[in-house]
Design a protein around this motif. Structure first.
Motif, PDB file in Angstrom:
ATOM      1  N   CYS A  61       0.773  -1.231   0.165  1.00  0.00           N
ATOM      2  CA  CYS A  61      -0.150   0.084  -0.109  1.00  0.00           C
ATOM      3  C   CYS A  61       0.845   1.374  -0.091  1.00  0.00           C
ATOM      4  CB  CYS A  61      -0.957  -0.004   0.974  1.00  0.00           C
ATOM      5  SG  CYS A  61      -1.974  -1.402   1.560  1.00  0.00           S
ATOM      6  N   GLN A  62       1.916   1.091   0.546  1.00  0.00           N
ATOM      7  CA  GLN A  62       2.824   2.442   0.769  1.00  0.00           C
ATOM      8  C   GLN A  62       3.323   2.858  -0.310  1.00  0.00           C
ATOM      9  OE1 GLN A  62       5.488   2.029   4.303  1.00  0.00           O
ATOM     10  NE2 GLN A  62       3.893   0.885   5.400  1.00  0.00           N
ATOM     11  N   GLU A  63       3.758   1.914  -1.436  1.00  0.00           N
ATOM     12  CA  GLU A  63       4.304   2.127  -2.573  1.00  0.00           C
ATOM     13  C   GLU A  63       3.471   3.257  -3.463  1.00  0.00           C
ATOM     14  OE1 GLU A  63       5.285  -1.182  -5.145  1.00  0.00           O
ATOM     15  OE2 GLU A  63       6.261  -2.266  -3.402  1.00  0.00           O
ATOM     16  N   CYS A  64       2.076   3.258  -3.279  1.00  0.00           N
ATOM     17  CA  CYS A  64       1.349   4.165  -3.878  1.00  0.00           C
ATOM     18  C   CYS A  64       0.826   5.418  -3.285  1.00  0.00           C
ATOM     19  CB  CYS A  64      -0.111   3.625  -4.627  1.00  0.00           C
ATOM     20  SG  CYS A  64       0.412   2.425  -5.900  1.00  0.00           S
ATOM     21  N   HIS A  65       0.562   5.076  -1.967  1.00  0.00           N
ATOM     22  CA  HIS A  65       0.135   6.129  -0.704  1.00  0.00           C
ATOM     23  C   HIS A  65       1.004   6.799   0.113  1.00  0.00           C
ATOM     24  CE1 HIS A  65      -3.705   5.092  -2.460  1.00  0.00           C
ATOM     25  NE2 HIS A  65      -3.531   3.907  -2.228  1.00  0.00           N
ATOM     26  N   VAL A 102     -11.430   5.952   9.622  1.00  0.00           N
ATOM     27  CA  VAL A 102     -11.278   4.529   9.814  1.00  0.00           C
ATOM     28  C   VAL A 102     -12.350   3.816   8.947  1.00  0.00           C
ATOM     29  CG1 VAL A 102     -11.883   3.799  11.988  1.00  0.00           C
ATOM     30  CG2 VAL A 102     -10.220   2.521  10.591  1.00  0.00           C
ATOM     31  N   GLU A 103     -13.561   4.390   9.337  1.00  0.00           N
ATOM     32  CA  GLU A 103     -14.738   3.845   8.676  1.00  0.00           C
ATOM     33  C   GLU A 103     -15.050   3.958   7.229  1.00  0.00           C
ATOM     34  OE1 GLU A 103     -15.718   5.183  12.890  1.00  0.00           O
ATOM     35  OE2 GLU A 103     -14.563   5.841  11.304  1.00  0.00           O
ATOM     36  N   TYR A 104     -14.506   4.981   6.858  1.00  0.00           N
ATOM     37  CA  TYR A 104     -14.320   5.386   5.351  1.00  0.00           C
ATOM     38  C   TYR A 104     -13.556   4.367   4.672  1.00  0.00           C
ATOM     39  CZ  TYR A 104     -13.834   7.853   1.070  1.00  0.00           C
ATOM     40  OH  TYR A 104     -13.772   8.073  -0.513  1.00  0.00           O
ATOM     41  N   LEU A 105     -12.192   4.341   5.007  1.00  0.00           N
ATOM     42  CA  LEU A 105     -11.136   3.678   4.393  1.00  0.00           C
ATOM     43  C   LEU A 105     -11.563   2.071   4.322  1.00  0.00           C
ATOM     44  CD1 LEU A 105      -7.951   5.104   6.162  1.00  0.00           C
ATOM     45  CD2 LEU A 105      -8.832   5.546   3.722  1.00  0.00           C
ATOM     46  N   LEU A 106     -12.223   1.689   5.303  1.00  0.00           N
ATOM     47  CA  LEU A 106     -12.638   0.256   5.386  1.00  0.00           C
ATOM     48  C   LEU A 106     -13.889   0.086   4.520  1.00  0.00           C
ATOM     49  CD1 LEU A 106     -11.910  -2.281   6.584  1.00  0.00           C
ATOM     50  CD2 LEU A 106     -13.412  -2.071   8.459  1.00  0.00           C
ATOM     51  N   LYS A 107     -14.678   0.987   4.484  1.00  0.00           N
ATOM     52  CA  LYS A 107     -15.618   0.820   3.571  1.00  0.00           C
ATOM     53  C   LYS A 107     -15.432   0.825   2.029  1.00  0.00           C
ATOM     54  CE  LYS A 107     -19.925   3.205   1.847  1.00  0.00           C
ATOM     55  NZ  LYS A 107     -19.498   3.267   0.276  1.00  0.00           N
ATOM     56  N   GLN A 108     -14.452   1.814   1.571  1.00  0.00           N
ATOM     57  CA  GLN A 108     -13.872   1.758   0.268  1.00  0.00           C
ATOM     58  C   GLN A 108     -13.210   0.650   0.188  1.00  0.00           C
ATOM     59  OE1 GLN A 108     -14.994   4.238  -1.585  1.00  0.00           O
ATOM     60  NE2 GLN A 108     -15.953   4.917   0.447  1.00  0.00           N
ATOM     61  N   LEU A 109     -12.253  -0.072   0.861  1.00  0.00           N
ATOM     62  CA  LEU A 109     -11.732  -1.572   0.533  1.00  0.00           C
ATOM     63  C   LEU A 109     -12.845  -2.342   0.536  1.00  0.00           C
ATOM     64  CD1 LEU A 109      -8.900  -0.865   3.185  1.00  0.00           C
ATOM     65  CD2 LEU A 109      -8.702  -1.333   0.731  1.00  0.00           C
ATOM     66  N   ASP A 110     -13.826  -2.491   1.386  1.00  0.00           N
ATOM     67  CA  ASP A 110     -14.573  -3.420   1.162  1.00  0.00           C
ATOM     68  C   ASP A 110     -15.419  -3.237  -0.108  1.00  0.00           C
ATOM     69  OD1 ASP A 110     -16.408  -5.679   2.479  1.00  0.00           O
ATOM     70  OD2 ASP A 110     -17.829  -4.316   2.361  1.00  0.00           O
ATOM     71  N   ASN A 111     -15.832  -2.096  -0.550  1.00  0.00           N
ATOM     72  CA  ASN A 111     -16.416  -2.031  -1.746  1.00  0.00           C
ATOM     73  C   ASN A 111     -15.520  -2.301  -3.145  1.00  0.00           C
ATOM     74  OD1 ASN A 111     -18.469   1.272  -1.258  1.00  0.00           O
ATOM     75  ND2 ASN A 111     -18.639  -0.927  -0.305  1.00  0.00           N
ATOM     76  N   PHE A 112     -14.335  -2.094  -2.843  1.00  0.00           N
ATOM     77  CA  PHE A 112     -13.542  -2.662  -4.100  1.00  0.00           C
ATOM     78  C   PHE A 112     -13.540  -4.081  -4.045  1.00  0.00           C
ATOM     79  CE2 PHE A 112     -10.823   1.435  -3.515  1.00  0.00           C
ATOM     80  CZ  PHE A 112     -11.105   1.773  -4.846  1.00  0.00           C
ATOM     81  N   ARG A 113     -13.562  -4.867  -2.991  1.00  0.00           N
ATOM     82  CA  ARG A 113     -13.708  -6.324  -2.868  1.00  0.00           C
ATOM     83  C   ARG A 113     -15.017  -6.692  -3.299  1.00  0.00           C
ATOM     84  NH1 ARG A 113     -11.052  -9.399   1.155  1.00  0.00           N
ATOM     85  NH2 ARG A 113     -12.965 -10.365   1.589  1.00  0.00           N
ATOM     86  N   ASP A 132      -9.283  -1.713 -11.269  1.00  0.00           N
ATOM     87  CA  ASP A 132      -8.516  -3.076 -11.440  1.00  0.00           C
ATOM     88  C   ASP A 132      -7.675  -3.508 -10.603  1.00  0.00           C
ATOM     89  OD1 ASP A 132     -10.219  -3.369 -13.903  1.00  0.00           O
ATOM     90  OD2 ASP A 132      -8.725  -2.739 -15.080  1.00  0.00           O
ATOM     91  N   VAL A 133      -6.662  -2.377 -10.431  1.00  0.00           N
ATOM     92  CA  VAL A 133      -5.383  -2.804  -9.212  1.00  0.00           C
ATOM     93  C   VAL A 133      -6.287  -3.023  -7.890  1.00  0.00           C
ATOM     94  CG1 VAL A 133      -3.376  -1.944  -8.230  1.00  0.00           C
ATOM     95  CG2 VAL A 133      -3.909  -1.604 -10.721  1.00  0.00           C
ATOM     96  N   MET A 134      -6.864  -2.048  -7.458  1.00  0.00           N
ATOM     97  CA  MET A 134      -7.597  -1.935  -6.190  1.00  0.00           C
ATOM     98  C   MET A 134      -8.395  -3.074  -5.761  1.00  0.00           C
ATOM     99  SD  MET A 134      -6.181   0.218  -3.843  1.00  0.00           S
ATOM    100  CE  MET A 134      -7.415  -0.333  -2.748  1.00  0.00           C
ATOM    101  N   SER A 135      -9.191  -3.622  -6.667  1.00  0.00           N
ATOM    102  CA  SER A 135      -9.958  -4.648  -6.455  1.00  0.00           C
ATOM    103  C   SER A 135      -9.298  -5.933  -6.511  1.00  0.00           C
ATOM    104  CB  SER A 135     -10.964  -4.715  -7.838  1.00  0.00           C
ATOM    105  OG  SER A 135     -12.111  -3.733  -7.841  1.00  0.00           O
ATOM    106  N   MET A 136      -8.402  -6.029  -7.111  1.00  0.00           N
ATOM    107  CA  MET A 136      -7.427  -7.279  -7.191  1.00  0.00           C
ATOM    108  C   MET A 136      -6.725  -7.460  -5.875  1.00  0.00           C
ATOM    109  SD  MET A 136      -4.156  -8.380  -9.389  1.00  0.00           S
ATOM    110  CE  MET A 136      -3.201  -6.886  -8.749  1.00  0.00           C
ATOM    111  N   MET A 137      -6.247  -6.276  -5.156  1.00  0.00           N
ATOM    112  CA  MET A 137      -5.594  -6.344  -4.088  1.00  0.00           C
ATOM    113  C   MET A 137      -6.406  -6.224  -2.651  1.00  0.00           C
ATOM    114  SD  MET A 137      -2.692  -3.227  -4.464  1.00  0.00           S
ATOM    115  CE  MET A 137      -1.410  -3.840  -3.204  1.00  0.00           C
ATOM    116  N   ALA A 138      -7.529  -5.904  -2.915  1.00  0.00           N
ATOM    117  CA  ALA A 138      -8.500  -5.814  -1.629  1.00  0.00           C
ATOM    118  C   ALA A 138      -8.994  -7.456  -1.677  1.00  0.00           C
ATOM    119  CB  ALA A 138      -9.609  -4.818  -1.810  1.00  0.00           C
ATOM    120  N   ARG A 139      -8.914  -7.987  -2.687  1.00  0.00           N
ATOM    121  CA  ARG A 139      -9.633  -9.526  -2.484  1.00  0.00           C
ATOM    122  C   ARG A 139      -8.711 -10.467  -2.015  1.00  0.00           C
ATOM    123  NH1 ARG A 139     -12.545  -8.377  -8.559  1.00  0.00           N
ATOM    124  NH2 ARG A 139     -14.339  -7.441  -7.809  1.00  0.00           N
TER     125      ARG A 139
END
Length: 235
Positions: A62-66, A91-102, A109-116
């Motif tokens: 994650c740190q490579e991009c953010h 934290v609730e916002y970040l977790l929701k976005q990660l869950d939505n990517f999943r 494309d990249v985030m969905s793959m990583m989150a899953r």
């Protein structure tokens, strides 16, 4: 981990009088929230550990991009500016976005793959780490009058609510609003512009009751650039 937010999250002490009395647009929606706006049972209620999240955010790249502290890579004028800062987001916002990517509710494309490939518990730790970092800040150069006007007053004639109603003075979000109110002040301007364009086109649609789509749809390209510039410079 190219996530948001946008776009577009003591709350209203500095807000205009009209914004203080208005309910956030999300609160006016009727009926049940669409699937895109909710968090899965796997993730709901998780509370991560920021200490564990520091190592996991490195292990999962994650740190490579953010950035190591979630404050980006410091190249907002280049292509890196399309990658959001995460530091200090709820934290609730970040977790929701990660869950939505999943789940596919949010597309990338990249985030969905990583989150899953990351367990819900690990996602919670990573979100907790970035949320614990000193919040993102702009350089104070965002005093764009068009952007400021949209943010603080909206445009009642076109049904556009003031952004400050949901995202708070200075784009710092509203205390206690969690996933509904991400920080916007100091975010990368290219990222903000891309998210606003995606909300307008419908390419992104994971806000509660579709509020972001309806609010951004009337904006012109020039207004989106002005709003992005204003928000990115907020200190």
């Amino acid at each position: 981990m190219a996530m948001v937010g946008v776009v577009l999250a003591g709350c209203l002490l500095a807000a205009p009088a009209g914004a203080q009395s208005a309910k956030p647009p999300a609160a006016r929606g009727q009926g049940k929230a669409p699937a895109a706006a909710v968090v899965s049972a796997q993730v709901q209620g998780l509370r991560g550990d920021p200490v564990r999240g520091l190592k996991k955010s490195d292990d999962e790249r994650c740190q490579e991009c953010h950035g190591a502290d979630g404050n980006g890579l410091g190249h907002s004028e280049g292509s890196e500016g399309r990658l959001p800062k995460l530091a200090g987001q709820p934290v609730e916002y970040l977790l929701k976005q990660l869950d939505n990517f999943r789940s596919g509710a949010r597309k990338h494309d990249v985030m969905s793959m990583m989150a899953r490939t990351v367990t819900p518990a690990d996602l919670a730790d990573i979100a907790a780490y970035f949320a614990s970092q000193p919040p993102m800040k702009g350089d104070g150069s965002g005093d764009n009058p068009v952007g400021r006007g949209l943010y603080e007053r909206g445009d009642a004639g076109r049904g556009i609510a003031a952004c400050i109603t949901c995202h708070g003075p200075g784009g710092k979000g509203l205390a206690g609003a969690g996933a509904e109110s991400p920080r916007l002040g100091g975010q990368e301007w290219r990222y903000l512009e891309k998210q606003l364009l995606d909300w307008r086109s419908g390419d992104r649609s994971n806000s509660r009751d579709g509020v972001m789509n309806s609010q951004i749809r009337p904006l012109s390209d020039e207004e989106i650039r002005a709003l992005s510039s204003y928000l990115s410079g907020l200190p």
